[in-house]
Scaffold this active site. Sequence first.
Site, PDB file in Angstrom:
ATOM      1  N   SER A   9      13.328   0.835  -3.923  1.00 34.06           N
ATOM      2  CA  SER A   9      12.293   0.134  -3.312  1.00 34.06           C
ATOM      3  C   SER A   9      12.554  -1.282  -3.404  1.00 34.06           C
ATOM      4  O   SER A   9      13.655  -1.870  -3.130  1.00 34.06           O
ATOM      5  CB  SER A   9      11.017   0.456  -3.704  1.00 34.06           C
ATOM      6  OG  SER A   9      10.227   0.425  -2.877  1.00 34.06           O
ATOM      7  N   HIS A  53       7.666   8.434  -1.306  1.00 36.81           N
ATOM      8  CA  HIS A  53       8.254   7.122  -1.949  1.00 36.81           C
ATOM      9  C   HIS A  53       8.411   7.471  -3.443  1.00 36.81           C
ATOM     10  O   HIS A  53       7.588   7.248  -4.205  1.00 36.81           O
ATOM     11  CB  HIS A  53       7.573   5.836  -1.729  1.00 36.81           C
ATOM     12  CG  HIS A  53       8.034   4.817  -1.908  1.00 36.81           C
ATOM     13  ND1 HIS A  53       9.073   4.142  -1.265  1.00 36.81           N
ATOM     14  CD2 HIS A  53       7.686   3.696  -2.920  1.00 36.81           C
ATOM     15  CE1 HIS A  53       9.374   2.935  -1.596  1.00 36.81           C
ATOM     16  NE2 HIS A  53       8.636   2.650  -2.830  1.00 36.81           N
TER      17      HIS A  53
HETATM   18  C1  GCU Z   1       5.705  -2.321  -1.421  1.00 37.35           C
HETATM   19  C2  GCU Z   1       6.336  -3.267  -0.468  1.00 37.35           C
HETATM   20  C3  GCU Z   1       7.785  -2.770  -0.278  1.00 37.35           C
HETATM   21  C4  GCU Z   1       8.446  -2.310  -1.537  1.00 37.35           C
HETATM   22  C5  GCU Z   1       7.726  -1.534  -2.339  1.00 37.35           C
HETATM   23  C6  GCU Z   1       7.943  -1.051  -3.605  1.00 37.35           C
HETATM   24  O1  GCU Z   1       5.247  -1.390  -0.676  1.00 37.35           O
HETATM   25  O2  GCU Z   1       5.464  -3.565   0.731  1.00 37.35           O
HETATM   26  O3  GCU Z   1       8.668  -3.561   0.451  1.00 37.35           O
HETATM   27  O4  GCU Z   1       9.729  -1.731  -1.310  1.00 37.35           O
HETATM   28  O5  GCU Z   1       6.336  -2.168  -2.615  1.00 37.35           O
HETATM   29  O6  GCU Z   1       8.886  -2.027  -4.358  1.00 37.35           O
HETATM   30  O7  GCU Z   1       7.626  -0.127  -4.361  1.00 37.35           O
END
Ligand code: GCU
Length: 343
Positions: free
Chosen positions: A181, A324
């Site tokens: 992420s 995710h």
């Molecule tokens: C949020 C953000 C993302 C990122 C994520 C994370 O959702 O909008 O861009 O990748 O956090 O790091 O879990």
Amino acid sequence: MLKSLLESRHLPPLPEENPRQTMLSLLAREVYGVSPAAPDAIHAHIESDEPAFGGKARLRRIRISFDTPAIPFSFPYMLLTPADGRAHPAFAAINFEPAIPHKYLPAEEIIDHGYALACLYYQDITSDSGEWDGLAMCYPRNENTGWGKIGMWAFALSRVMDDLQTRPEIDGKRICVTGHSRLGKTALWCAAQDERFSMAVSNDSGCAGAALARGNTGERVRNIVTRFPYWFCGNYAAWADREAEMPFDQHMLLALLAPRRLYVSSAREDAWAHPENEFLSCVAASDAWRACGLEGLSTPDSMPQDLSPLHRGHIGYHIRPFGHFFSRTDWLMHMAYRDMHRV
Ligand code: GCU
């Protein structure tokens, strides 16, 4: 099919003249900010050294220090190595938690596969907030092109790399930087700049990571610069709602890995990170490998099914079911790819 899908994104082509420098300066100036030069030297001090996992591994806490224009800066990282005395390929993992193992980090399995693991807890470098603390305080600030926090975390990973290059338990030519992420964005930006990494893994990195911004129906530039402006340089905010005019897109970040290895993994239900645009970005970046006479992504003419990894080319890719997360499934695929290509 992929050709028309890609054409629908209207991407700027990869630059032909001086591609590496052109893409690096574009992304530094417009997205992540310009990183300072590496320090002349780092100092590494072993703070603790103990057996781990019943003695089959050794866990060291190593503090790295170096001079900066302000005050000297130091941070710890953890080095987990198989205890057999041989040199091992390594993952340099930037993590959301200091604990080893943790839900995103199946440390024992990684060791069992013959990989060493260098773990950096990202907030030991600077907080994940608009507070200009830690490493952020050590260099002069520039509102427009100065580095954001992704750049700072990436810089720290390169200092871990400095140290790994000196360790006999590590095969210094086979070090892969990895993250999930926001830390997947960080891993990509780190390896884009630092060619000592033989490979980068981006897991669910999405917007400002592996995913193309054009045609992205998940997170947009507007969303990310509103919630997380401090991850980037000031200039990035100007591209909110103007993706179509950007002289760059994220395939350039991926292209900076050529001719080395890259692995992008997506999760089917992770609409915010936009799997299709993560995949298409790999397709578009493949031109950079082609220019070196290599195959980038080796793919049939459509997106792969869940758990049908594309492991043949210099870009590895898979998509798995569910959402995710940095899953054990992802790690196993990344290690299978590394084993197959000995990278
Ligand atoms: C949020 C953000 C993302 C990122 C994520 C994370 O959702 O909008 O861009 O990748 O956090 O790091 O879990």
